[in-house]
Motif scaffolding. Structure first.
Motif, PDB file in Angstrom:
ATOM      1  N   ALA A 220       0.642 -63.420  52.027  1.00 53.68           N
ATOM      2  CA  ALA A 220       0.158 -63.607  53.389  1.00 53.68           C
ATOM      3  C   ALA A 220       0.493 -64.984  53.936  1.00 53.68           C
ATOM      4  CB  ALA A 220      -1.355 -63.383  53.433  1.00 53.68           C
ATOM      5  N   GLU A 221       0.806 -65.938  53.074  1.00 51.17           N
ATOM      6  CA  GLU A 221       1.083 -67.299  53.517  1.00 51.17           C
ATOM      7  C   GLU A 221       2.577 -67.595  53.652  1.00 51.17           C
ATOM      8  OE1 GLU A 221      -0.823 -69.406  50.423  1.00 51.17           O
ATOM      9  OE2 GLU A 221      -2.807 -69.371  51.343  1.00 51.17           O
ATOM     10  N   SER A 222       3.406 -67.008  52.815  1.00 45.73           N
ATOM     11  CA  SER A 222       4.790 -67.463  52.730  1.00 45.73           C
ATOM     12  C   SER A 222       5.795 -66.593  53.479  1.00 45.73           C
ATOM     13  CB  SER A 222       5.215 -67.545  51.253  1.00 45.73           C
ATOM     14  OG  SER A 222       5.115 -66.278  50.631  1.00 45.73           O
ATOM     15  N   VAL A 223       5.412 -65.457  54.008  1.00 40.79           N
ATOM     16  CA  VAL A 223       6.364 -64.606  54.717  1.00 40.79           C
ATOM     17  C   VAL A 223       6.671 -65.205  56.088  1.00 40.79           C
ATOM     18  CG1 VAL A 223       4.570 -63.108  55.679  1.00 40.79           C
ATOM     19  CG2 VAL A 223       6.882 -62.240  55.407  1.00 40.79           C
ATOM     20  N   LYS A 224       7.954 -65.157  56.473  1.00 43.63           N
ATOM     21  CA  LYS A 224       8.402 -65.680  57.766  1.00 43.63           C
ATOM     22  C   LYS A 224       9.294 -64.633  58.441  1.00 43.63           C
ATOM     23  CE  LYS A 224       6.669 -69.867  57.220  1.00 43.63           C
ATOM     24  NZ  LYS A 224       5.557 -70.389  58.062  1.00 43.63           N
ATOM     25  N   LEU A 225       9.111 -64.464  59.744  1.00 38.73           N
ATOM     26  CA  LEU A 225       9.936 -63.540  60.505  1.00 38.73           C
ATOM     27  C   LEU A 225      11.298 -64.164  60.788  1.00 38.73           C
ATOM     28  CD1 LEU A 225      10.429 -61.008  62.252  1.00 38.73           C
ATOM     29  CD2 LEU A 225       9.336 -62.242  64.150  1.00 38.73           C
ATOM     30  N   LEU A 226      12.356 -63.451  60.430  1.00 42.88           N
ATOM     31  CA  LEU A 226      13.712 -63.879  60.758  1.00 42.88           C
ATOM     32  C   LEU A 226      14.192 -63.205  62.035  1.00 42.88           C
ATOM     33  CD1 LEU A 226      15.277 -63.827  57.177  1.00 42.88           C
ATOM     34  CD2 LEU A 226      14.361 -65.787  58.437  1.00 42.88           C
ATOM     35  N   GLU A 227      13.970 -61.886  62.157  1.00 42.80           N
ATOM     36  CA  GLU A 227      14.301 -61.175  63.381  1.00 42.80           C
ATOM     37  C   GLU A 227      13.737 -59.768  63.337  1.00 42.80           C
ATOM     38  OE1 GLU A 227      18.807 -59.705  62.902  1.00 42.80           O
ATOM     39  OE2 GLU A 227      18.606 -61.884  62.764  1.00 42.80           O
ATOM     40  N   TYR A 228      13.819 -59.075  64.470  1.00 41.56           N
ATOM     41  CA  TYR A 228      13.266 -57.730  64.597  1.00 41.56           C
ATOM     42  C   TYR A 228      14.325 -56.848  65.251  1.00 41.56           C
ATOM     43  CZ  TYR A 228       9.598 -54.192  65.602  1.00 41.56           C
ATOM     44  OH  TYR A 228       8.811 -53.061  65.648  1.00 41.56           O
ATOM     45  N   ASN A 229      14.770 -55.824  64.549  1.00 43.22           N
ATOM     46  CA  ASN A 229      15.681 -54.837  65.135  1.00 43.22           C
ATOM     47  C   ASN A 229      14.865 -53.607  65.467  1.00 43.22           C
ATOM     48  OD1 ASN A 229      17.600 -52.940  65.829  1.00 43.22           O
ATOM     49  ND2 ASN A 229      19.086 -53.641  64.306  1.00 43.22           N
ATOM     50  N   ALA A 230      14.524 -53.462  66.733  1.00 41.05           N
ATOM     51  CA  ALA A 230      13.665 -52.361  67.160  1.00 41.05           C
ATOM     52  C   ALA A 230      14.425 -51.297  67.928  1.00 41.05           C
ATOM     53  CB  ALA A 230      12.526 -52.904  68.027  1.00 41.05           C
ATOM     54  N   ASP A 231      15.754 -51.429  67.999  1.00 39.93           N
ATOM     55  CA  ASP A 231      16.545 -50.476  68.772  1.00 39.93           C
ATOM     56  C   ASP A 231      17.431 -49.608  67.889  1.00 39.93           C
ATOM     57  OD1 ASP A 231      17.790 -49.150  70.866  1.00 39.93           O
ATOM     58  OD2 ASP A 231      19.129 -50.802  71.368  1.00 39.93           O
ATOM     59  N   THR A 232      18.252 -50.231  67.048  1.00 34.33           N
ATOM     60  CA  THR A 232      19.211 -49.455  66.253  1.00 34.33           C
ATOM     61  C   THR A 232      19.237 -49.893  64.783  1.00 34.33           C
ATOM     62  OG1 THR A 232      20.996 -50.982  66.843  1.00 34.33           O
ATOM     63  CG2 THR A 232      20.713 -49.027  68.242  1.00 34.33           C
ATOM     64  N   PRO A 233      18.101 -49.962  64.111  1.00 32.78           N
ATOM     65  CA  PRO A 233      18.139 -50.420  62.719  1.00 32.78           C
ATOM     66  C   PRO A 233      18.782 -49.394  61.788  1.00 32.78           C
ATOM     67  CG  PRO A 233      15.932 -49.681  63.290  1.00 32.78           C
ATOM     68  CD  PRO A 233      16.731 -49.662  64.553  1.00 32.78           C
ATOM     69  N   THR A 234      19.592 -49.881  60.866  1.00 30.75           N
ATOM     70  CA  THR A 234      20.194 -49.021  59.835  1.00 30.75           C
ATOM     71  C   THR A 234      19.640 -49.420  58.465  1.00 30.75           C
ATOM     72  OG1 THR A 234      22.113 -50.499  59.803  1.00 30.75           O
ATOM     73  CG2 THR A 234      22.273 -48.531  61.182  1.00 30.75           C
ATOM     74  N   SER A 235      20.297 -48.985  57.410  1.00 34.95           N
ATOM     75  CA  SER A 235      19.833 -49.060  56.012  1.00 34.95           C
ATOM     76  C   SER A 235      18.620 -48.170  55.803  1.00 34.95           C
ATOM     77  CB  SER A 235      19.550 -50.503  55.552  1.00 34.95           C
ATOM     78  OG  SER A 235      18.341 -51.010  56.041  1.00 34.95           O
ATOM     79  N   LEU A 236      18.483 -47.151  56.656  1.00 31.23           N
ATOM     80  CA  LEU A 236      17.335 -46.256  56.589  1.00 31.23           C
ATOM     81  C   LEU A 236      17.478 -45.207  55.501  1.00 31.23           C
ATOM     82  CD1 LEU A 236      14.651 -45.300  57.822  1.00 31.23           C
ATOM     83  CD2 LEU A 236      15.981 -43.863  59.380  1.00 31.23           C
ATOM     84  N   VAL A 237      18.662 -44.635  55.348  1.00 30.02           N
ATOM     85  CA  VAL A 237      18.847 -43.571  54.356  1.00 30.02           C
ATOM     86  C   VAL A 237      18.569 -44.102  52.955  1.00 30.02           C
ATOM     87  CG1 VAL A 237      20.478 -41.918  53.379  1.00 30.02           C
ATOM     88  CG2 VAL A 237      20.527 -42.423  55.830  1.00 30.02           C
ATOM     89  N   GLU A 238      19.086 -45.297  52.660  1.00 27.59           N
ATOM     90  CA  GLU A 238      18.864 -45.854  51.334  1.00 27.59           C
ATOM     91  C   GLU A 238      17.404 -46.252  51.124  1.00 27.59           C
ATOM     92  OE1 GLU A 238      21.100 -46.507  53.658  1.00 27.59           O
ATOM     93  OE2 GLU A 238      21.815 -48.578  53.587  1.00 27.59           O
ATOM     94  N   ALA A 239      16.742 -46.735  52.198  1.00 28.69           N
ATOM     95  CA  ALA A 239      15.347 -47.154  52.072  1.00 28.69           C
ATOM     96  C   ALA A 239      14.405 -45.966  51.952  1.00 28.69           C
ATOM     97  CB  ALA A 239      14.946 -48.011  53.274  1.00 28.69           C
ATOM     98  N   ALA A 240      14.620 -44.944  52.765  1.00 26.97           N
ATOM     99  CA  ALA A 240      13.690 -43.818  52.807  1.00 26.97           C
ATOM    100  C   ALA A 240      13.940 -42.806  51.701  1.00 26.97           C
ATOM    101  CB  ALA A 240      13.787 -43.112  54.161  1.00 26.97           C
TER     102      ALA A 240
END
Length: 425
Positions: free
Chosen positions: A122-142
């Motif tokens: 909860a302390e060390s995570v930092k946001l680098l960016e947010y892809n909310a339109d066309t994110p990929t790497s979904l097939v491998e993740a899901a």
């Protein structure tokens, strides 16, 4: 969070290709094919870590929606590099009708080192960016990493409810869709098949939710000048379409005026409902990072970011210059902090020690981006066994839904990164 090496499964390439990862290898600049799907190692998390990460992801998503509301209320579109007032009007309308529009998913890219760093998740995570339109790497993740888990660690768990949540999301939003089939479109410019398989997988989740679907390429979408509607190859009207095609392309291509003129924003004023909706342009733009910091200065999960230049970052922690519409690490440049020059001779007359490697000024010229640049504090990715690691945390609707991990040789997670599976121990 720990990295463990392990022997890949026999015939791993055939296995993951059959599961939809038809791009298990990447050709690198030297011409050599190397694994993109890499199961020679995996990451292990504790359950408290995952629970803490889930809470952080949902907090970040809430902050992003707040920032989107601010952009609309204060007309911050010029900061996003969006100057076409016709497009602005459609985005604003889309945002105001967002509860009437189907939207599906997004992916946060996070810096997190887990047990390799001090502090808790909860302390060390930092946001680098947010892809909310066309994110990929979904097939491998899901899918692919879940099947890997069942093969290698059947008694373990995984932060991965992506498939069930996607099916449920389609089912929940079926009433928001216009009559007729949902079209699923990818671009033929995709040479390796990642976009094609991502769209095919999402189409499968829609069908499991009971929706009728049609597949086609973006390049095969036609325009019927008589009815003034988009049509597919069978000349059927396209009433709703999931497109793995960025909005900044969709709105500015040759057919962009037709997209805006016939955009169905939930009010019955148009003919085509696009998924993701136009308001997702507010969240997939790197200017979001600067507006988040402006509205939440000092937030523990955000990095300082600016639109008018690197400010204090140039002589402090250093910075990363990101094109506002950049994807897959394209156009990103890393600029380390400018250090004081090393004197030619020490006071005692001896030669000074050379500066540490990489302690100089910018590693490259600032990003030259026509649409603008976001300058974000440099926060080098944690290194595990020589690999730079970024977490891809998925959101379906407004809820955290799963994790995908990528490793890269350098600081920027680009098209040569590798995907590794994970478990919860």
């Amino acid at each position: 969070m720990r990295r463990h090496t392990i022997a890949p499964r026999p015939q791993w390439q055939r296995i993951v290709e059959e599961q939809g990862v038809v791009y298990p290898l990447t050709r690198h600049p030297d011409g050599v094919l190397r694994p993109y799907w890499d199961e020679s190692a995996y990451y292990a998390f504790t359950l408290p870590e995952v629970e803490a990460l889930e809470a952080v992801v949902e907090e970040l998503h809430r902050l992003c929606l707040d920032a989107a509301a601010h952009m609309v209320a204060e007309d911050r579109f010029a900061d996003l590099g969006i100057t076409d007032r016709g497009l602005v009007a459609r985005i604003v309308e889309s945002w105001r009708r967002r509860d009437e529009l189907p939207s599906l998913y997004g992916r946060f890219d996070l810096r997190y080192g887990g047990g390799a760093e001090s502090g808790t998740a909860a302390e060390s995570v930092k946001l680098l960016e947010y892809n909310a339109d066309t994110p990929t790497s979904l097939v491998e993740a899901a899918a692919a990493q879940w099947f890997w888990l069942e093969d290698r660690f059947p008694s373990a768990d995984q932060w991965n409810s992506l498939h069930d949540r996607l099916v449920a999301r389609w089912r929940e939003q079926a009433g928001l869709l216009p009559p007729g089939p949902v079209h699923f479109a990818h671009t033929q410019a995709d040479e390796i098949g990642e976009d094609l398989m991502t769209v095919a997988y999402l189409r499968e989740t829609a069908e499991q939710a009971g929706l009728e679907t049609v597949a086609l390429a973006v390049e095969d979408i036609g325009w019927d000048g008589l009815s003034e509607r988009f049509v597919d190859e069978q000349l059927r009207f396209i009433r709703s379409c999931f497109k793995l095609y960025p909005w900044e392309w969709l709105a500015t291509d040759a057919f962009g005026p037709h997209v805006l003129a016939t955009l169905d924003n939930g009010g019955g004023t148009g003919s085509t409902c696009w998924i993701e909706p136009a308001w997702k342009m507010l969240l997939s733009n790197k200017a979001l990072l600067a507006i988040l910091w402006e509205r939440n200065p000092g937030h523990p999960h955000l990095l300082p970011a600016y639109l008018d230049g690197p400010r204090e970052l140039a002589t402090g922690a250093g910075y990363v210059a990101k094109p506002l519409f950049g994807r897959e690490g394209a156009g990103i440049t890393v600029h380390e902090a400018v250090r004081e020059p090393v004197p030619a001779v020490k006071p005692d007359g001896s030669a000074p020690e050379p500066p540490p490697a990489g302690s100089g000024a910018a590693s490259a010229a600032p990003a030259d981006s026509a649409e603008g640049t976001c300058y974000q504090q440099l926060a080098p990715l944690p290194v595990f066994d020589g690999n730079h690691v970024v977490l891809g945390a998925w959101v379906v609707g407004d809820e955290a839904a799963g994790l995908g991990i990528r490793e890269s040789a350098g600081l920027v997670t680009d098209a040569y990164a590798r995907f590794l599976p994970h478990i919860i121990v």
